[in-house]
Design a protein around this motif. Structure first.
Motif, PDB file in Angstrom:
ATOM      1  N   VAL A  95      10.465   2.015  -5.447  1.00  0.00           N
ATOM      2  CA  VAL A  95      11.287   0.812  -5.314  1.00  0.00           C
ATOM      3  C   VAL A  95      10.506  -0.300  -4.613  1.00  0.00           C
ATOM      4  O   VAL A  95      10.562  -1.474  -5.014  1.00  0.00           O
ATOM      5  N   VAL A  96       9.752   0.045  -3.562  1.00  0.00           N
ATOM      6  CA  VAL A  96       8.962  -0.952  -2.839  1.00  0.00           C
ATOM      7  C   VAL A  96       7.871  -1.530  -3.742  1.00  0.00           C
ATOM      8  O   VAL A  96       7.621  -2.743  -3.740  1.00  0.00           O
ATOM      9  N   HIS A 111      15.247   2.836   1.415  1.00  0.00           N
ATOM     10  CA  HIS A 111      14.504   3.160   2.640  1.00  0.00           C
ATOM     11  C   HIS A 111      15.345   4.045   3.552  1.00  0.00           C
ATOM     12  O   HIS A 111      14.825   4.975   4.182  1.00  0.00           O
ATOM     13  N   VAL A 112      16.655   3.772   3.623  1.00  0.00           N
ATOM     14  CA  VAL A 112      17.546   4.626   4.414  1.00  0.00           C
ATOM     15  C   VAL A 112      17.568   6.044   3.853  1.00  0.00           C
ATOM     16  O   VAL A 112      17.559   7.034   4.603  1.00  0.00           O
ATOM     17  N   ALA A 170       2.515  -1.154   2.652  1.00  0.00           N
ATOM     18  CA  ALA A 170       3.502  -0.152   3.072  1.00  0.00           C
ATOM     19  C   ALA A 170       3.709   0.937   2.027  1.00  0.00           C
ATOM     20  O   ALA A 170       4.167   2.033   2.363  1.00  0.00           O
ATOM     21  N   VAL A 171       3.374   0.665   0.748  1.00  0.00           N
ATOM     22  CA  VAL A 171       3.623   1.642  -0.316  1.00  0.00           C
ATOM     23  C   VAL A 171       2.845   2.931  -0.057  1.00  0.00           C
ATOM     24  O   VAL A 171       3.402   4.035  -0.126  1.00  0.00           O
ATOM     25  N   ILE A 199       8.099  -5.323   8.586  1.00  0.00           N
ATOM     26  CA  ILE A 199       7.314  -5.969   7.529  1.00  0.00           C
ATOM     27  C   ILE A 199       8.206  -6.528   6.425  1.00  0.00           C
ATOM     28  O   ILE A 199       8.024  -7.667   5.965  1.00  0.00           O
ATOM     29  N   ALA A 200       9.180  -5.743   5.979  1.00  0.00           N
ATOM     30  CA  ALA A 200       9.919  -6.053   4.750  1.00  0.00           C
ATOM     31  C   ALA A 200      11.066  -7.030   4.947  1.00  0.00           C
ATOM     32  O   ALA A 200      11.538  -7.619   3.969  1.00  0.00           O
ATOM     33  N   PHE A 201      11.519  -7.230   6.183  1.00  0.00           N
ATOM     34  CA  PHE A 201      12.710  -8.046   6.409  1.00  0.00           C
ATOM     35  C   PHE A 201      12.456  -9.078   7.504  1.00  0.00           C
ATOM     36  O   PHE A 201      11.518  -8.932   8.304  1.00  0.00           O
TER      37      PHE A 201
END
Length: 506
Positions: free
Chosen positions: A473-474, A281-282, A363-364, A413-415
């Protein structure tokens, strides 16, 4: 929400936050408009050298590439500080809460505006600390505002992206500065007014923001802010008959308590920061942010190159670019609609780990759409035809609003929410290191490429393609979590920690 913050108060918090983000937080990204004013005032004019090449009026011109590089350096340092300082600011926000974070932000912002107000062409070096303070103060303000989405439940992602869109639109403030300057208002008067607005930021901090954090999900009877001076000793405006010793709703912990002698029940920060999900993501954020920073930082010399030094044409296109930035606040919520699309409808909504998985799956598409927009924007930016740049301006503001809104919403959302400030800051800080490449890129264009950024733009198109790895990856992470949840739901599943493990990013 009987006994808690009413709808009017929550709407007041939301609308005032939207105004704050849209008028103050990201003004440094309107740099192209301010450069036009600063050049007219003679900032860094001593770096211009006589040129043997005749100008558009067949008169001996000046080579001001040194001046352009200096302005580019101011923007490079300011935009770097905007990102790099977000990590320590995120730690302060997570550790000490909203009020402490906002007081620091307001001080930085007021100091930056005062430095610009009292700068002169002879003291042009003041622009370096001024722009850095404005950018750090602005990003700190929006960091404290993004939690306002927690007040509105199912519209959380939409509000987060809307605030980031308003952040993009705030770059148009420097267009207003440019237009008012052309009508006779001094630069000092305008920046003194921006400094005076710090009083409004302070009052909003007291009455419309929490002392600590806004939790998610929102507990019953949650309230925040001061009601009156008689109750200023407590920032928790809770029920009057609250039992002594009971924690108020604002003090609801954002992470579960850690049992004595036991392990933390939530995913630790280190596991989140070292996951492939976060790393890619970074990378997704960094490559597209560098593309946008280079476009903004080199816009003025690029327009001069395409307009062959026509001052009027450069001014017209600079105004057009700044006007399009106003549309950021209109574009960003569309990304929020993509992220929250599974929450609409009359069917039953998943809860717990299933809800988190549904959020991550949504989110994808957002990540893919954002990369596709940036790729198309990069292609148009590489076309060396001046009228095509109108289309580039439109795609740039759409892409940028999707990028920053999507970044904040994805991290939420992811963390785990208790790590949001630190992860948001770490992502921005790491992307800032990549953004430092913009200065050697500018030097490359001004030097060996002789002011023509065409080949650099081709390289940036190839670089943006790397961002497509992140949604892949997501998607794989979603498949992994779904498989673990399915195994945990079978009668033979013996591991009691399967649900927690399914939430741990890899």
């Amino acid at each position: 929400m009987a006994g808690g913050a009413g709808l009017a108060k929550r709407l007041g918090t939301f609308l005032s936050g939207l105004l704050e983000c849209g008028a103050f937080c990201g003004i440094i990204f309107g740099w192209a408009s301010l450069v036009f004013v600063l050049k007219d005032l003679g900032y860094f004019e001593g770096l211009c050298q006589p040129s043997a090449t005749p100008g558009p009026n067949l008169t001996l011109g000046s080579d001001c590439s040194g001046q352009d590089e200096q302005f580019s350096l101011v923007f490079t340092i300011g935009s770097f500080m905007n990102n790099f300082m977000t990590f320590p600011m995120g730690v302060i926000f997570d550790r000490f809460g909203t009020m402490a974070a906002r007081l620091i932000a307001i001080s930085l912002y007021a100091g930056g505006t005062l430095l610009v107000a009292f700068s002169t062409p002879e003291m042009a070096v003041l622009l370096f600390p001024a722009m850095s303070m404005l950018s750090v103060g602005g990003i700190f303000l929006i960091l404290t505002n993004m939690q306002v989405g927690n007040l509105f439940g199912n519209y959380r992602s939409i509000l987060i992206t809307l605030y980031n869109g308003a952040f993009d639109s705030s770059s148009a403030i420097f267009l207003i500065v440019k237009l008012l300057y052309e009508h006779g208002l001094s630069l000092r008067a305008m920046f003194l007014f921006l400094a005076a607005c710090s009083a409004w930021h302070f009052l909003r901090t007291l009455f419309l923001m929490p002392r600590t954090h806004i939790p998610y999900p929102l507990p019953p009877d949650y309230d925040y802010g001061l009601r009156c001076w008689g109750r200023s000793r407590s920032y928790r405006t809770y029920k009057d008959k609250q039992p002594p010793g009971e924690a108020g709703p604002e003090e609801t912990p954002l992470e579960p308590p850690i049992p004595r002698g036991g392990a933390p029940s939530a995913t630790p920060f280190r596991a989140c920061a070292c996951s492939w999900l976060f790393a890619w993501h970074v990378a997704w954020l960094s490559v597209m942010q560098l593309r946008h920073y280079l476009f903004i930082g080199t816009l003025n010399p690029q327009l001069e190159h395409l307009a062959r030094g026509d001052h009027g044409l450069v001014s017209t296109y600079t105004n057009a670019f700044a006007f399009t930035q106003l549309c950021g606040v209109l574009c960003a919520p569309w990304n929020g609609l993509i992220l929250d699309r599974h929450k609409r409808g009359k069917g039953p909504r998943p809860e717990g780990a299933l809800a988190a998985l549904a959020d991550l799956r949504s989110a994808v598409l957002s990540l893919v759409v954002t990369v596709a927009q940036c790729l198309l924007f990069s292609v148009l930016a590489a076309v060396p035809v001046l009228p095509v740049q109108f289309g580039t301006f439109v795609l740039q503001v759409i892409s940028r609003s999707f990028l920053y809104g999507g970044n904040a919403a994805f991290l939420a959302i992811a963390f785990p929410p208790q790590h949001f400030g630190k992860l948001y800051g770490l992502a921005m800080a790491l992307s800032a290191l990549v953004a430092l490449l913009q200065y050697p890129c500018v030097a490359l264009v001004q030097g060996p490429l002789q002011g023509d950024p065409f080949y650099m733009n081709l390289g940036l198109i190839a670089m943006v393609l790397v961002a497509f790895v992140s949604p892949v990856v997501v998607a794989r992470e979603c498949q992994r979590r779904a498989k673990e949840l399915e195994m945990a739901s079978t009668p033979l599943a013996a591991a009691p920690s399967a649900e927690i493990h399914a939430e741990t990013p890899h």
